[in-house]
Design a protein around this motif. Sequence first.
Motif, PDB file in Angstrom:
ATOM      1  N   VAL A 108      34.428  29.360  43.311  1.00 48.89           N
ATOM      2  CA  VAL A 108      33.233  29.409  44.143  1.00 48.89           C
ATOM      3  C   VAL A 108      32.095  30.021  43.329  1.00 48.89           C
ATOM      4  CG1 VAL A 108      32.189  30.369  46.228  1.00 48.89           C
ATOM      5  CG2 VAL A 108      34.571  29.599  46.265  1.00 48.89           C
ATOM      6  N   ILE A 109      30.994  29.282  43.201  1.00 47.61           N
ATOM      7  CA  ILE A 109      29.837  29.747  42.435  1.00 47.61           C
ATOM      8  C   ILE A 109      28.843  30.468  43.334  1.00 47.61           C
ATOM      9  CG2 ILE A 109      27.944  29.024  40.927  1.00 47.61           C
ATOM     10  CD1 ILE A 109      30.741  28.626  39.742  1.00 47.61           C
ATOM     11  N   VAL A 110      28.599  29.902  44.506  1.00 50.27           N
ATOM     12  CA  VAL A 110      27.693  30.509  45.494  1.00 50.27           C
ATOM     13  C   VAL A 110      28.382  30.447  46.857  1.00 50.27           C
ATOM     14  CG1 VAL A 110      25.446  30.395  46.631  1.00 50.27           C
ATOM     15  CG2 VAL A 110      25.637  29.766  44.209  1.00 50.27           C
ATOM     16  N   ALA A 111      28.340  31.534  47.606  1.00 51.88           N
ATOM     17  CA  ALA A 111      28.916  31.557  48.947  1.00 51.88           C
ATOM     18  C   ALA A 111      27.823  31.906  49.949  1.00 51.88           C
ATOM     19  CB  ALA A 111      30.061  32.556  49.031  1.00 51.88           C
ATOM     20  N   LYS A 112      27.448  30.945  50.774  1.00 56.55           N
ATOM     21  CA  LYS A 112      26.502  31.152  51.859  1.00 56.55           C
ATOM     22  C   LYS A 112      27.260  31.101  53.184  1.00 56.55           C
ATOM     23  CE  LYS A 112      22.437  29.163  49.501  1.00 56.55           C
ATOM     24  NZ  LYS A 112      21.443  30.229  49.814  1.00 56.55           N
ATOM     25  N   PRO A 113      26.666  31.569  54.265  1.00 54.57           N
ATOM     26  CA  PRO A 113      27.397  31.593  55.535  1.00 54.57           C
ATOM     27  C   PRO A 113      27.960  30.247  55.963  1.00 54.57           C
ATOM     28  CG  PRO A 113      25.411  32.910  55.713  1.00 54.57           C
ATOM     29  CD  PRO A 113      25.349  32.239  54.383  1.00 54.57           C
ATOM     30  N   PHE A 114      27.209  29.154  55.715  1.00 51.81           N
ATOM     31  CA  PHE A 114      27.634  27.849  56.198  1.00 51.81           C
ATOM     32  C   PHE A 114      28.099  26.902  55.085  1.00 51.81           C
ATOM     33  CE2 PHE A 114      25.055  29.506  59.614  1.00 51.81           C
ATOM     34  CZ  PHE A 114      25.711  29.077  60.761  1.00 51.81           C
ATOM     35  N   CYS A 115      28.099  27.364  53.862  1.00 54.55           N
ATOM     36  CA  CYS A 115      28.515  26.472  52.771  1.00 54.55           C
ATOM     37  C   CYS A 115      28.851  27.264  51.516  1.00 54.55           C
ATOM     38  CB  CYS A 115      27.396  25.469  52.454  1.00 54.55           C
ATOM     39  SG  CYS A 115      27.871  24.164  51.294  1.00 54.55           S
ATOM     40  N   LYS A 116      29.824  26.750  50.778  1.00 58.74           N
ATOM     41  CA  LYS A 116      30.150  27.297  49.463  1.00 58.74           C
ATOM     42  C   LYS A 116      29.859  26.234  48.408  1.00 58.74           C
ATOM     43  CE  LYS A 116      33.963  30.055  51.337  1.00 58.74           C
ATOM     44  NZ  LYS A 116      35.433  30.239  51.354  1.00 58.74           N
ATOM     45  N   LEU A 117      29.302  26.664  47.294  1.00 52.16           N
ATOM     46  CA  LEU A 117      29.131  25.772  46.149  1.00 52.16           C
ATOM     47  C   LEU A 117      30.332  25.975  45.239  1.00 52.16           C
ATOM     48  CD1 LEU A 117      27.432  23.769  44.476  1.00 52.16           C
ATOM     49  CD2 LEU A 117      26.362  25.747  43.377  1.00 52.16           C
ATOM     50  N   ILE A 118      31.125  24.919  45.081  1.00 54.64           N
ATOM     51  CA  ILE A 118      32.350  24.998  44.281  1.00 54.64           C
ATOM     52  C   ILE A 118      32.163  24.270  42.964  1.00 54.64           C
ATOM     53  CG2 ILE A 118      34.760  24.236  44.166  1.00 54.64           C
ATOM     54  CD1 ILE A 118      34.985  24.671  47.130  1.00 54.64           C
ATOM     55  N   ARG A 119      32.671  24.863  41.909  1.00 55.81           N
ATOM     56  CA  ARG A 119      32.721  24.181  40.619  1.00 55.81           C
ATOM     57  C   ARG A 119      34.175  23.947  40.234  1.00 55.81           C
ATOM     58  NH1 ARG A 119      30.479  25.624  34.481  1.00 55.81           N
ATOM     59  NH2 ARG A 119      31.269  23.688  33.580  1.00 55.81           N
ATOM     60  N   PHE A 120      34.425  22.762  39.702  1.00 54.04           N
ATOM     61  CA  PHE A 120      35.747  22.430  39.180  1.00 54.04           C
ATOM     62  C   PHE A 120      35.675  22.578  37.653  1.00 54.04           C
ATOM     63  CE2 PHE A 120      35.320  20.363  43.215  1.00 54.04           C
ATOM     64  CZ  PHE A 120      36.551  20.570  43.821  1.00 54.04           C
ATOM     65  N   LYS A 121      36.066  23.724  37.176  1.00 54.71           N
ATOM     66  CA  LYS A 121      35.957  24.052  35.757  1.00 54.71           C
ATOM     67  C   LYS A 121      37.106  23.397  34.988  1.00 54.71           C
ATOM     68  CE  LYS A 121      33.806  27.060  32.825  1.00 54.71           C
ATOM     69  NZ  LYS A 121      32.352  27.189  32.662  1.00 54.71           N
ATOM     70  N   ARG A 122      36.787  22.773  33.876  1.00 58.19           N
ATOM     71  CA  ARG A 122      37.799  22.072  33.075  1.00 58.19           C
ATOM     72  C   ARG A 122      38.155  22.908  31.840  1.00 58.19           C
ATOM     73  NH1 ARG A 122      34.894  16.462  32.012  1.00 58.19           N
ATOM     74  NH2 ARG A 122      33.340  17.954  31.271  1.00 58.19           N
ATOM     75  N   PHE A 123      39.447  22.954  31.502  1.00 57.91           N
ATOM     76  CA  PHE A 123      39.922  23.772  30.391  1.00 57.91           C
ATOM     77  C   PHE A 123      40.839  22.953  29.481  1.00 57.91           C
ATOM     78  CE2 PHE A 123      38.899  26.713  33.746  1.00 57.91           C
ATOM     79  CZ  PHE A 123      38.324  27.788  33.092  1.00 57.91           C
ATOM     80  N   SER A 124      40.759  23.232  28.196  1.00 62.00           N
ATOM     81  CA  SER A 124      41.629  22.569  27.226  1.00 62.00           C
ATOM     82  C   SER A 124      41.865  23.461  26.019  1.00 62.00           C
ATOM     83  CB  SER A 124      40.997  21.240  26.776  1.00 62.00           C
ATOM     84  OG  SER A 124      41.789  20.615  25.782  1.00 62.00           O
ATOM     85  N   ASP A 125      43.036  23.286  25.371  1.00 60.78           N
ATOM     86  CA  ASP A 125      43.347  23.983  24.118  1.00 60.78           C
ATOM     87  C   ASP A 125      42.861  23.203  22.907  1.00 60.78           C
ATOM     88  OD1 ASP A 125      44.707  26.199  25.233  1.00 60.78           O
ATOM     89  OD2 ASP A 125      46.474  24.956  25.576  1.00 60.78           O
ATOM     90  N   ASP A 126      42.518  21.943  23.116  1.00 64.84           N
ATOM     91  CA  ASP A 126      42.100  21.065  22.028  1.00 64.84           C
ATOM     92  C   ASP A 126      40.615  21.269  21.742  1.00 64.84           C
ATOM     93  OD1 ASP A 126      41.148  18.695  20.592  1.00 64.84           O
ATOM     94  OD2 ASP A 126      43.123  17.839  21.016  1.00 64.84           O
ATOM     95  N   VAL A 127      40.285  21.739  20.542  1.00 62.19           N
ATOM     96  CA  VAL A 127      38.899  22.064  20.189  1.00 62.19           C
ATOM     97  C   VAL A 127      38.001  20.833  20.277  1.00 62.19           C
ATOM     98  CG1 VAL A 127      37.372  22.891  18.355  1.00 62.19           C
ATOM     99  CG2 VAL A 127      39.603  23.972  18.710  1.00 62.19           C
ATOM    100  N   GLU A 128      38.485  19.688  19.799  1.00 66.42           N
ATOM    101  CA  GLU A 128      37.672  18.472  19.839  1.00 66.42           C
ATOM    102  C   GLU A 128      37.407  18.021  21.268  1.00 66.42           C
ATOM    103  OE1 GLU A 128      36.145  17.055  17.275  1.00 66.42           O
ATOM    104  OE2 GLU A 128      36.924  18.793  16.169  1.00 66.42           O
ATOM    105  N   VAL A 129      38.407  18.171  22.125  1.00 60.81           N
ATOM    106  CA  VAL A 129      38.223  17.813  23.535  1.00 60.81           C
ATOM    107  C   VAL A 129      37.202  18.738  24.180  1.00 60.81           C
ATOM    108  CG1 VAL A 129      39.333  17.702  25.805  1.00 60.81           C
ATOM    109  CG2 VAL A 129      40.494  16.771  23.800  1.00 60.81           C
ATOM    110  N   VAL A 130      37.269  20.039  23.867  1.00 60.73           N
ATOM    111  CA  VAL A 130      36.317  20.998  24.433  1.00 60.73           C
ATOM    112  C   VAL A 130      34.885  20.628  24.058  1.00 60.73           C
ATOM    113  CG1 VAL A 130      35.516  23.393  24.346  1.00 60.73           C
ATOM    114  CG2 VAL A 130      37.953  22.898  24.546  1.00 60.73           C
ATOM    115  N   LYS A 131      34.690  20.205  22.813  1.00 65.52           N
ATOM    116  CA  LYS A 131      33.341  19.793  22.382  1.00 65.52           C
ATOM    117  C   LYS A 131      32.841  18.620  23.222  1.00 65.52           C
ATOM    118  CE  LYS A 131      33.815  21.224  17.521  1.00 65.52           C
ATOM    119  NZ  LYS A 131      33.908  20.742  16.109  1.00 65.52           N
TER     120      LYS A 131
END
Length: 432
Positions: free
Chosen positions: A80-103
Amino acid sequence: MLYQLHEFQKALLQPMSSWARAASEAFINASNPASKVPGSERLAASYELLYRLGKDYKKPEFGIRSVQAHGKEVAIHERVIVAKPFCKLIRFKRFSDDVEVVKKLKDDPVVLVVAPLSGHHSTLLRDTVRTLLQDHKVYITDWVDARIVPIADGDFGLDDYVHYVQDFIRTIGAENLHVISVCQPTVPTLGAISLMASAGEATPASMIMMGGPIDARKSPTAVNNLADQKSYDWFESHVVYKVPPTYPGAGRKVYPGFLQHTGFIAMNPQNHLQSHWDYFQNLVRGDEQDAESHIRFYDEYNAVLDMDAKFYLDTIKTVFQDYSLPNGTWTVAGDLVKPQDIKKTALLTVEGELDDISGSGQTRSAHALCAGIPKTNKDHYEVAGAGHYGIFSGRRWREKVYPKIKSFIREHQGVQKKTKARPPKLGTKKAA
């Protein structure tokens, strides 16, 4: 009173539903002698169907743990990035161990999905989000069930919806952002970006509007006709109820989710009856794959939320009765909404050929309203054979609509803003 009666009925059904589930499991448990009874498969299927018809459906999870991106499997962390009374802003963060993929992940465009506030939870767009995550950094609006918002937090109207969208755009950063609005939020999203343009603020790189009632006068559907034929006072007196004392939002006036759900079912009752009959037959045959598909769909479809009455009534009047946006009379907190002021944001509209909720031409109307956007930065796509849900979920979404959206976003992708590097999180994995 209707809300209280609904809660009473739900409480009455709960023991029967639990008993039906236990009976179903008893008739399919190989170690139970009852499973040897002739016709036990049909009995088990009958009880399972009874259980699903009577159970209480909670808000589902997105449940997206990983996706394929740039040829590799990458982990997904929902935050959750921002939490307001009637809505939350959600981010789906992506993770990888592969340096080239991260780039490559870091160079992907940023997308804000504005989910509808129209009865279902934002998890209805799970397939939309999962598909977008292959090639984009994804945020989504996750609207809160109004019955759990304390009355002390005030009410929530259409103007507030517009301001929420603006705040989320500013939080993410407008310059390199692509905003996708699905169904109901096409109107407040267009309003939000219009007001930002009029104020001289930076606006998103593109806005993609899918199956929404920009101009509900065009090809009116059953939804449009109901809103047009009944008066504002009728809606206020017939479909607005107070939340019962058993919820945190006790006393708040809402349009209950169970009424919206009833309306959804009433639009295509035969289709739902057939679907449940097919589910019963699949259980009898032991067709687990098709049965599981039914369960996934109705776990989502039957999970509904309440809307604050002010937002619901504002939407009825502004969008479906006064047609304020196409008529050029819509004001938000006293400011006139002028889509013609948008000049630097590209526009893509998407409609389903067989959409029975937002009729043909309703979404495409945004092109005429956004007269300040050059024609070279506008496009429209009609999805052959697709109904309302088919434009954002399922095979047609993945095979037809998504490639079009992906291409449009990349065509209008601006220069990414440089940001300070942040330390990697979740152990040794780097994020994007």
